[in-house]
Design a protein around this motif. Structure first.
Motif, PDB file in Angstrom:
ATOM      1  N   PRO A   1       0.914  -1.465   0.044  1.00  0.00           N
ATOM      2  CA  PRO A   1      -0.018   0.024   0.037  1.00  0.00           C
ATOM      3  C   PRO A   1       0.738   1.335   0.096  1.00  0.00           C
ATOM      4  CG  PRO A   1      -1.061  -1.616   1.544  1.00  0.00           C
ATOM      5  CD  PRO A   1       0.500  -1.980   0.952  1.00  0.00           C
ATOM      6  N   GLY A   2       2.090   1.140   0.743  1.00  0.00           N
ATOM      7  CA  GLY A   2       2.730   2.430   0.680  1.00  0.00           C
ATOM      8  C   GLY A   2       3.422   2.585  -0.580  1.00  0.00           C
ATOM      9  N   PHE A   3       3.893   1.634  -1.248  1.00  0.00           N
ATOM     10  CA  PHE A   3       4.304   1.690  -2.865  1.00  0.00           C
ATOM     11  C   PHE A   3       3.264   2.275  -3.495  1.00  0.00           C
ATOM     12  CE2 PHE A   3       7.921  -0.874  -1.494  1.00  0.00           C
ATOM     13  CZ  PHE A   3       9.153  -0.285  -2.291  1.00  0.00           C
ATOM     14  N   VAL A   4       1.897   1.909  -3.531  1.00  0.00           N
ATOM     15  CA  VAL A   4       0.903   2.230  -4.263  1.00  0.00           C
ATOM     16  C   VAL A   4       0.617   3.806  -4.074  1.00  0.00           C
ATOM     17  CG1 VAL A   4      -1.571   2.348  -4.453  1.00  0.00           C
ATOM     18  CG2 VAL A   4      -0.381   0.022  -4.490  1.00  0.00           C
ATOM     19  N   MET A   5       0.792   4.206  -2.777  1.00  0.00           N
ATOM     20  CA  MET A   5       0.378   5.651  -2.521  1.00  0.00           C
ATOM     21  C   MET A   5       1.720   6.692  -3.002  1.00  0.00           C
ATOM     22  SD  MET A   5      -2.383   5.121  -1.670  1.00  0.00           S
ATOM     23  CE  MET A   5      -3.079   6.958  -1.752  1.00  0.00           C
ATOM     24  N   SER A   6       2.808   6.127  -2.984  1.00  0.00           N
ATOM     25  CA  SER A   6       3.872   6.817  -3.440  1.00  0.00           C
ATOM     26  C   SER A   6       3.632   7.194  -4.882  1.00  0.00           C
ATOM     27  CB  SER A   6       5.168   6.054  -3.090  1.00  0.00           C
ATOM     28  OG  SER A   6       5.580   6.110  -1.905  1.00  0.00           O
ATOM     29  N   MET A   7       3.325   6.083  -5.606  1.00  0.00           N
ATOM     30  CA  MET A   7       3.150   6.031  -7.195  1.00  0.00           C
ATOM     31  C   MET A   7       1.935   7.200  -7.473  1.00  0.00           C
ATOM     32  SD  MET A   7       4.137   5.566 -10.130  1.00  0.00           S
ATOM     33  CE  MET A   7       3.714   5.868 -11.723  1.00  0.00           C
ATOM     34  N   TYR A   8       0.790   6.899  -6.462  1.00  0.00           N
ATOM     35  CA  TYR A   8      -0.216   7.929  -6.660  1.00  0.00           C
ATOM     36  C   TYR A   8      -0.083   9.365  -6.535  1.00  0.00           C
ATOM     37  CZ  TYR A   8      -5.279   9.370  -6.278  1.00  0.00           C
ATOM     38  OH  TYR A   8      -6.577  10.102  -6.395  1.00  0.00           O
ATOM     39  N   GLY A   9       0.782   9.585  -5.567  1.00  0.00           N
ATOM     40  CA  GLY A   9       1.279  10.930  -5.227  1.00  0.00           C
ATOM     41  C   GLY A   9       1.984  11.599  -6.440  1.00  0.00           C
ATOM     42  N   LEU A  10       2.652  10.530  -7.167  1.00  0.00           N
ATOM     43  CA  LEU A  10       3.415  11.271  -8.261  1.00  0.00           C
ATOM     44  C   LEU A  10       2.343  11.536  -9.156  1.00  0.00           C
ATOM     45  CD1 LEU A  10       5.984  11.672  -9.894  1.00  0.00           C
ATOM     46  CD2 LEU A  10       5.766   9.262 -10.545  1.00  0.00           C
ATOM     47  N   THR A  11       1.344  10.582  -9.531  1.00  0.00           N
ATOM     48  CA  THR A  11       0.526  10.968 -10.528  1.00  0.00           C
ATOM     49  C   THR A  11      -0.453  12.170 -10.418  1.00  0.00           C
ATOM     50  OG1 THR A  11      -1.425   9.722  -9.703  1.00  0.00           O
ATOM     51  CG2 THR A  11       0.449   8.448 -11.162  1.00  0.00           C
ATOM     52  N   GLN A  12      -0.926  12.502  -9.026  1.00  0.00           N
ATOM     53  CA  GLN A  12      -1.329  13.477  -8.700  1.00  0.00           C
ATOM     54  C   GLN A  12      -0.770  14.830  -8.750  1.00  0.00           C
ATOM     55  OE1 GLN A  12      -5.163  12.700  -8.428  1.00  0.00           O
ATOM     56  NE2 GLN A  12      -4.057  11.024  -9.226  1.00  0.00           N
ATOM     57  N   ASN A  13       0.201  14.651  -8.349  1.00  0.00           N
ATOM     58  CA  ASN A  13       1.219  15.830  -8.495  1.00  0.00           C
ATOM     59  C   ASN A  13       1.890  16.559  -9.522  1.00  0.00           C
ATOM     60  OD1 ASN A  13       2.304  18.200  -6.980  1.00  0.00           O
ATOM     61  ND2 ASN A  13       4.153  17.354  -6.893  1.00  0.00           N
ATOM     62  N   ASN A  14       1.511  15.632 -10.990  1.00  0.00           N
ATOM     63  CA  ASN A  14       2.096  15.814 -12.261  1.00  0.00           C
ATOM     64  C   ASN A  14       1.326  15.710 -13.281  1.00  0.00           C
ATOM     65  OD1 ASN A  14       5.326  16.507 -11.450  1.00  0.00           O
ATOM     66  ND2 ASN A  14       4.450  14.490 -10.235  1.00  0.00           N
ATOM     67  N   PRO A  15       0.919  16.381 -14.166  1.00  0.00           N
ATOM     68  CA  PRO A  15       0.280  15.990 -15.466  1.00  0.00           C
ATOM     69  C   PRO A  15       0.819  14.749 -16.175  1.00  0.00           C
ATOM     70  CG  PRO A  15       1.143  18.167 -15.855  1.00  0.00           C
ATOM     71  CD  PRO A  15       1.591  17.816 -14.489  1.00  0.00           C
ATOM     72  N   SER A  16       2.257  14.765 -16.102  1.00  0.00           N
ATOM     73  CA  SER A  16       2.988  13.757 -16.599  1.00  0.00           C
ATOM     74  C   SER A  16       4.189  13.361 -16.108  1.00  0.00           C
ATOM     75  CB  SER A  16       3.249  14.082 -18.253  1.00  0.00           C
ATOM     76  OG  SER A  16       4.192  15.184 -18.318  1.00  0.00           O
ATOM     77  N   TRP A  17       4.745  12.216 -16.299  1.00  0.00           N
ATOM     78  CA  TRP A  17       6.022  12.265 -15.661  1.00  0.00           C
ATOM     79  C   TRP A  17       6.861  11.018 -16.492  1.00  0.00           C
ATOM     80  CZ3 TRP A  17       1.092  11.024 -14.506  1.00  0.00           C
ATOM     81  CH2 TRP A  17       0.548   9.580 -14.350  1.00  0.00           C
ATOM     82  N   THR A  18       8.074  10.969 -16.092  1.00  0.00           N
ATOM     83  CA  THR A  18       9.020   9.916 -16.908  1.00  0.00           C
ATOM     84  C   THR A  18       9.483   9.000 -15.945  1.00  0.00           C
ATOM     85  OG1 THR A  18      10.935  11.163 -15.720  1.00  0.00           O
ATOM     86  CG2 THR A  18      10.145  12.185 -17.793  1.00  0.00           C
ATOM     87  N   ASP A  19      10.357   8.104 -16.705  1.00  0.00           N
ATOM     88  CA  ASP A  19      10.714   6.809 -15.832  1.00  0.00           C
ATOM     89  C   ASP A  19      11.424   7.353 -14.784  1.00  0.00           C
ATOM     90  OD1 ASP A  19       9.348   5.158 -17.686  1.00  0.00           O
ATOM     91  OD2 ASP A  19      10.800   4.398 -18.812  1.00  0.00           O
ATOM     92  N   THR A  20      12.375   8.087 -15.122  1.00  0.00           N
ATOM     93  CA  THR A  20      13.193   8.806 -14.002  1.00  0.00           C
ATOM     94  C   THR A  20      12.298   9.196 -12.744  1.00  0.00           C
ATOM     95  OG1 THR A  20      14.810   9.431 -15.604  1.00  0.00           O
ATOM     96  CG2 THR A  20      15.132  10.341 -13.415  1.00  0.00           C
ATOM     97  N   ASP A  21      11.238   9.781 -13.066  1.00  0.00           N
ATOM     98  CA  ASP A  21      10.255  10.207 -11.809  1.00  0.00           C
ATOM     99  C   ASP A  21       9.908   9.123 -11.225  1.00  0.00           C
ATOM    100  OD1 ASP A  21      10.776  13.037 -12.574  1.00  0.00           O
ATOM    101  OD2 ASP A  21       9.086  12.745 -14.013  1.00  0.00           O
ATOM    102  N   VAL A  22       9.824   8.163 -11.766  1.00  0.00           N
ATOM    103  CA  VAL A  22       9.026   6.824 -11.202  1.00  0.00           C
ATOM    104  C   VAL A  22      10.272   6.317 -10.226  1.00  0.00           C
ATOM    105  CG1 VAL A  22       8.171   4.472 -11.339  1.00  0.00           C
ATOM    106  CG2 VAL A  22       7.236   6.378 -13.098  1.00  0.00           C
TER     107      VAL A  22
END
Length: 1294
Positions: free
Chosen positions: A117-138
């Motif tokens: 769940p912590g990993f899921v929410m880290s990724m979800y936070g990235l998607t909610q704070n950015n309209p797009s993201w890179t593999d580096t961001d992930v």
């Protein structure tokens, strides 16, 4: 707290009432609301299990910004105005899964699932704070999350596959989960659209009477501070992340939350400066600095931003402000701030405000020594100046781990350079170092040496290096590297900076010293046989629990719902490691509110012994009767109404000691005393003296390998409920039957009064085989005494101190070869550190597995153990086997070096032939038979290895990993570079799977008569290794029904009585066999019934129904009997390449190829996950994880995520390739398979072997050749010091 305010969680509105104290944390609130998918491991912001996403109002812009945060750090009172999303708010098994949850599950990115769940929410936070993201961001956003199971590779792969379009369409995917029927928006409608629900909170934090204030303007802030009496302390917080490091200051009477003040959130840029308000978070600063770096004079901000990605983890940087970091350093001189020296070298200034509204501006140096609280000063603003084009700015950090770790040493340099004039320094440079001591920052003497000098002048460089050695005086601390290392790194940082400044002026072979190691994006490849003819057996599917783990629905004992009247138990532990107990007096604690009882040795109604079959004949006391034997040893259990009162009352229990003796903490110290009695039997074969006489080369040497914390994400836990029949026990154990026996033995009651249930574990790795009995017996005594349900769950610092780790080892050896390079004799002593009592020792097993896949006619390997004043060390993934094989690999490398032979060629010469036998450790097998209740069983002396697959596997991996070409490239690279070195090693192994002839697992398979679905309960324990998935696939295959008709229930000591320990890779294999056998019996019975029918051509549900109504038993129990499961060899080969920065000791694992012999895999994705996860756990053990003790008190200092660092996602091999050996069925294994849980861990020693080659090249450049001892873990300090970098070699031309 004054005033009410509201916030939302998953769209539901809550009101914060006056009962909420300043110390109440968001995670506690979530758990009170039964949002248990937000897990807790460390409560320090260091593991990521508690991460949620929050939309936080920005008072400067009037908008909200979404980001991931650690809910264990967030003060509940600070959440006013926030909109929080937990993993439950994304999706679930009823309404459908969010795309992030679904993708992680489908990519086999979860094993025990506690961290998921912590990993899921880290990724979800990235998607909610950015309209797009890179593999580096992930990859970057995962720097806050620890996973002990998976090895990270599948998590990274899963999240990289998610696109912005996937996130936008996630609600459509959730609709499609519902049997392809659209819910018309009901399931995916945001809960925020539902009618708000207000709930008044009543959270009370322990020992916390602080007032809470939330000013909205600077004027309000000044007014509040002015109203506080001068004698009282207050605290200003924005993210409050510092409390994870420095703890809670209970002298603080008032907490002031500043985040709502607009002026403190401002960001501005002028032609000459950039300005950041005090509340700007570190993450926000990184974003702004990257965008501002393109402006003239501000390119240095890019360097700062890159460096600050290594400060804490993303979720902490999202909360913590720059001002909080700086204020923490000002108040705590030992806080190793990265920001402070970075900003100091940048020439930053800080503006302070006072309660009268006046302001002053200060340099970072001027702030040192100030008492901001005592002087009633407030940090308002940070100003970063413009720099001229000819100014070179460089910052460094060397830490125990690449990310999310405090610095061992950090540094920064600012030089104004006249490049046209032989790179002459204009004026005086700025040279700053952190983490040297509590007062040192500026290297002023060295600055003077370089002022106005040419950096192309070698004498100038040497003078500066020598000056640093004179003026840098590091403090000494057990937790810190040696002062000599810090001095060397300080010198090398300056040297790196100079090389970077002079560029091509430097000789090509030293120019690589200028650059830092830069990790590219991760990649991976997995290869395995499809075997479609046996599906669902062998089908590559995710774990059957994967989706509920990723949605937070999976249940663990530690998050089991509390019941009315439940009590909490907290251990009172020793504060001495070797002392006589005079008295234990809990009387003052018992007077405190919420304290119910104290359970001590006098409350034991049976035997003071938690061992029954674990190690027969060696009693282990629950509580000591006369002396304490290690720091943190349990002395009793304080029983309270909730966790809060326990914290307050612990200190009131008075323990008096006498005869306090210095603790014995290491093997070397223990060897000053005679060996304890009961040493294991040696492994003797042939005549070593004759072998040495026939040898032309004989080597002697030693190697040490320190311990390792298991780091199971779910802590040790047990819940005991008194019933009218006895006790129901919900335990976090790998061995329910032994837990049952231990409780009965300590309480003095029959075992049939105790029912132990285990549903799943959030990781274990051996730590919950018998160490959990400390909790289960203590909790049961408390439940017996109070007649109430009692829960005991260890905090991280207690878990790391009270419970033993993997045993440290020391190997000394002598080995001989003849002129042809053929082994003639090996003599070795393997000494393990058992801790304070000789239970769970593995050295006996290590001796017998030492031969691995190699042949030698003469052996004399003597296993021994010593006792120390440390917690009883215990089983940890591949105990004994790991040690025996790595010491053998070390010996082989030593000999190969001595005779000048390629290490792989030498190994090939000494591979064991087909048909070889491997002796078995009789003591270990007698122990296992005793554990199984059959101490008199006949024990085989050896297992036969019919076919040694290693030679063919080497041939295969040499081609697939392109070994020869890469070795040639490495040789060229090392010749051309003095300060970056590479190494490549090929490691082989034969891991002996040797189950005792009697090792029972009881299973029950029940078919439901209505629909033919199947329910299975087996005696194994799911801890992330995929046992339930393999069992389910085996059952579905045997019964010939779809996998989705199979369900697995947790294990109990009633349904699965007398089952053995799930450990040693024995669980999945044997339970799958037992369940498969039971299913076969059922199938035979049903097929025989089918033949009696007039119309036998009916489907499965109808067949089951008719059989039931005809009196056919449609349930079956099975327990394996003697000799049903046999042993075999598990083969593996790994090729690992590394790159080492000789000047710092930092390194990258560039690539690892693993060829693992899994036979015909029962479940390929599960097996690959075991290979990857085991390898990374081994990499951590060999390169960064180790216990560190206070030499005076004996306290284990590596007891937090601040001081103990397992690998993270950006530590794994950059290119990680795993192949399960194809077309290699195992005729001796269940369904032609082989075990995979433990063998791959040992292959991580290939990292050490590759690093040895890199270090050897560095040493050779300095004129030192030949063999050298390399003890593990190979920390950055050890690696750099092994390279023997003489400061005189820090030259610019060669």
């Amino acid at each position: 707290m004054s005033g009410g305010s509201t916030f939302k969680v998953n769209g539901i509105e809550y009101e914060i009432g006056d009962g909420v104290r300043a110390g109440s944390r968001l995670v506690d609130f979530l758990h009170e609301r039964r949002l248990m998918g937000t897990h807790v491991t460390c409560y320090q912001g260091g593991c990521g299990a508690c991460i949620v996403t929050a939309a936080i109002p920005d008072p400067a812009s009037g908008t909200s910004q979404s980001c991931s945060v650690n809910s264990c750090l967030v003060p509940l009172a600070s959440c006013a105005g926030w909109e929080i999303t937990t993993v439950e708010g994304l999706g679930n098994s009823h309404d459908g899964y969010h795309v992030i949850q679904d993708t992680l599950a489908n990519n086999a990115g979860t094993q025990c699932g506690y961290c998921s769940p912590g990993f899921v929410m880290s990724m979800y936070g990235l998607t909610q704070n950015n309209p797009s993201w890179t593999d580096t961001d992930v990859e970057s956003v995962l720097d806050a999350n620890i996973c002990r199971c998976t090895g990270y590779r599948p998590i990274i792969k899963a999240f990289k596959s998610i696109t912005p379009g996937d996130i936008e369409d996630s609600h459509l995917a959730r609709c499609s989960d519902k049997a392809k029927k659209c819910c018309k928006g009901k399931c995916c409608k945001s809960s925020a659209q539902e009618k708000p629900k207000k709930v008044q909170m009543k959270m009370i934090a322990p020992k916390d009477n602080a007032n809470w204030h939330k000013p909205l303007t600077l004027e309000e802030l000044y007014s509040i501070i002015a109203s506080i009496p001068a004698s009282e302390r207050y605290s200003l917080i924005c993210g409050d992340t510092a409390q994870a490091v420095i703890g809670t200051d209970y002298s603080v009477s008032t907490t002031i939350y500043t985040r709502s003040i607009p002026e403190l959130s401002m960001v501005n840029q002028t032609p000459d400066n950039v300005l950041f308000g005090a509340n700007v978070t570190i993450s926000q600063m990184i974003t702004h600095m990257k965008s501002m770096a393109s402006s003239e004079g501000f390119s240095y901000l890019e360097h700062l931003a890159d460096m600050w990605h290594h400060v804490a983890g993303t979720s902490v940087r999202n909360l913590g402000s720059w001002a909080g970091n700086i204020a923490t350093r000002i108040a705590h001189s030992d806080f190793p701030s990265d920001l402070y020296p970075n900003l100091m070298v940048a020439g930053a200034t800080v503006t302070l405000g006072t309660t009268d509204g006046s302001t002053t501006t200060h340099t970072l140096e001027e702030l040192l020594g100030m008492d901001l609280v005592g002087d009633r000063k407030v940090i308002l603003l940070l100003t970063l100046p413009k720099m001229a084009d000819n100014v070179v700015f460089r910052v460094f950090k060397v830490s125990p781990r690449s990310h999310n770790a405090h610095a061992f040493i950090n540094g920064g340099f600012r030089f104004e350079i006249d490049a046209a004039n032989a790179h002459t320094v204009v004026g005086t440079p700025v040279i700053v170092y952190g983490c040297i001591n509590t007062t040192f920052y500026h290297a002023t003497a060295t600055e003077s040496v370089l002022a106005g000098k040419s950096l192309e002048d070698q004498s100038v460089v040497q003078a500066a290096v020598e000056s640093l050695a004179s003026e840098i005086k590091p403090d000494e601390s057990p937790l810190e590297p040696a002062p000599a290392y810090k001095v060397a790194i300080a010198q090398n940082m300056l040297y790196k900076t100079i090389l970077g400044i002079i560029g091509d002026v430097a000789s090509p072979d030293v120019s690589s010293g200028a650059t830092d190691l830069v990790r590219p994006l991760s990649s991976g490849k997995q290869v395995y046989d499809e075997n479609q003819e046996i599906w669902p057996l062998g089908q590559p599917i995710p774990k059957i629990e994967a989706h509920i783990q990723c949605s937070g629905e999976a249940e663990y004992a530690v998050i089991a719902p509390e019941v009315e009247g439940e009590l909490f138990g907290m251990f009172v532990t020793s504060t001495q490691a070797n002392a006589k107990i005079v008295s234990i007096d809990p009387s003052e604690a018992l007077k405190m509110p919420g304290v119910v009882a104290f359970v001590g040795i006098e409350d034991i109604t049976g035997e003071n012994n938690i061992n029954n079959q674990t190690w027969p004949g060696v009693p282990e006391p629950l509580f000591p009767s006369e002396r304490v034997s290690y720091y943190g040893q349990p002395l009793g259990l304080l029983v309270t109404e909730g966790r809060g009162p326990a914290y307050g009352a612990l200190g009131a229990v008075k323990v008096t000691y006498d005869d306090i003796q210095p603790p014995v903490l290491t093997i070397d110290e223990a060897l000053q005393k005679p060996f304890p009695e009961g040493q294991p039997e040696p492994f003797v074969q042939g005549d070593v003296e004759a072998g040495f006489a026939a040898s032309t080369t004989i080597v002697t040497g030693a190697m040490g390998r320190n311990g390792q914390y298991h780091f199971a994400m779910e802590p040790q836990v047990c819940i005991v409920t008194p019933t009218d029949e006895g006790f129901d026990v919900l335990a976090g154990t790998q061995w329910a039957s032994e837990c049952q026996r231990a409780i009965g033995q300590v309480l003095g009651i029959p075992d049939n009064k105790i029912t132990v249930t285990v549903k799943r574990l959030g990781g274990a790795f051996g730590s919950k085989i018998d160490r959990c009995n400390i909790l289960s017996t203590a909790a049961s005594l408390a439940a017996q005494k109070t007649r109430k349900r009692v829960r005991v769950a260890l905090d991280f610092d207690v878990n790391t101190t009270l419970i033993g780790w993997r045993e440290p080892y020391l190997c000394t050896y002598k080995a001989g070869v003849n002129a042809e390079g053929i082994l003639q004799a090996i003599e070795a002593t393997l000494i393990s550190d058992a801790g304070y009592i000789a239970v769970d020792i593995s050295s006996g097993g290590a001796a017998f597995v030492m031969p691995s896949c190699y042949a030698c006619p003469n052996w004399n390997v003597k296993p021994q153990f010593v006792l120390t004043n440390t917690a009883n060390n215990t089983w940890c993934r591949s105990p004994g086997t790991n040690e025996g094989m790595i010491f053998m690999e070390n010996i082989l490398d030593h000999i190969a070096t001595e005779i000048g032979m390629d290490p792989l060629e030498f190994r090939r010469k000494n591979l064991m032939p087909d048909g070889s036998s491997r002796n078995l450790n009789q003591v270990v097998h007698r122990l296992r038979h005793a554990m199984a209740g059959n101490p008199n069983a006949k024990i085989p002396k050896a297992i036969t290895i019919t076919n040694n697959l290693i030679s063919d596997m080497i041939d295969q991996i040499m081609v697939s990993a392109d070994v020869d070409a890469r070795k040639a490239d490495i040789e060229t690279f090392n010749q051309n570079n003095k300060w970056k070195k590479r190494g490549l090693a090929v490691m082989t192994q034969m891991w002996p799977y040797a189950p005792p002839s009697v090792y029972p697992f009881s299973c029950m398979v029940s078919i439901n008569c209505r629909d033919g679905t199947v329910l299975i309960s087996h005696g194994g324990v799911e801890s992330g290794q995929g046992i339930n998935t393999k069992v389910a696939q085996s059952a579905a295959y045997e019964l010939g029904i779809p996998l989705d008709m199979i369900a697995i229930k947790g294990s109990t000591t009633h349904t699965n009585a007398n089952s053995q320990c799930t450990g040693g890779s024995l669980g999945s294999d044997i339970t799958s066999y037992c369940v498969s056998t039971a299913c076969r019996h059922l199938k035979e019975r049903l097929e025989a019934f089918r033949q009696t029918l007039e119309k036998p051509d009916i489907d499965w549900p109808e067949l089951v129904s008719q059989a039931y109504f005809s009196g056919i038993d449609i349930s079956e129990r099975y327990v394996n009997t003697a000799g049903e499961v046999t042993g075999y060899g598990v083969f593996g080969v790994a090729v690992t390449e590394v790159e080492l920065d000789v000047l710092t000791g930092q390194f990258l694992v560039l690539r690892t190829d693993i060829l693992e012999d899994a036979g015909r895999s029962l479940s390929p994705l599960v097996d690959i996950g075991q290979v990857e996860g085991g390898f990374i756990m081994g990499q951590g053990m060999f390169t960064m994880e180790e216990p560190i003790y206070d030499p005076v008190s004996g306290q284990r200092l590596t007891n937090s995520t601040w001081t103990y660092k397992p690998p993270l996602a950006q530590d794994i091999p950059i290119d990680f390739r795993v192949t399960l050996l194809q077309d290699s069925p195992n005729p001796l294994g269940f369904q032609l398979s082989k075990v995979t849980g433990e063998p791959p861990l040992v292959l991580a020693f290939s990292v050490v072997m590759a690093l040895r080659q890199a270090v050897a090249s560095a040493r050779a450049d300095g004129g030192t050749t030949g063999w050298f001892q390399m003890d593990t873990p190979l920390t950055v300090e050890k690696l750099q010091r092994l390279c023997l970098v003489d400061p005189a070699r820090l030259v610019i031309t060669t």
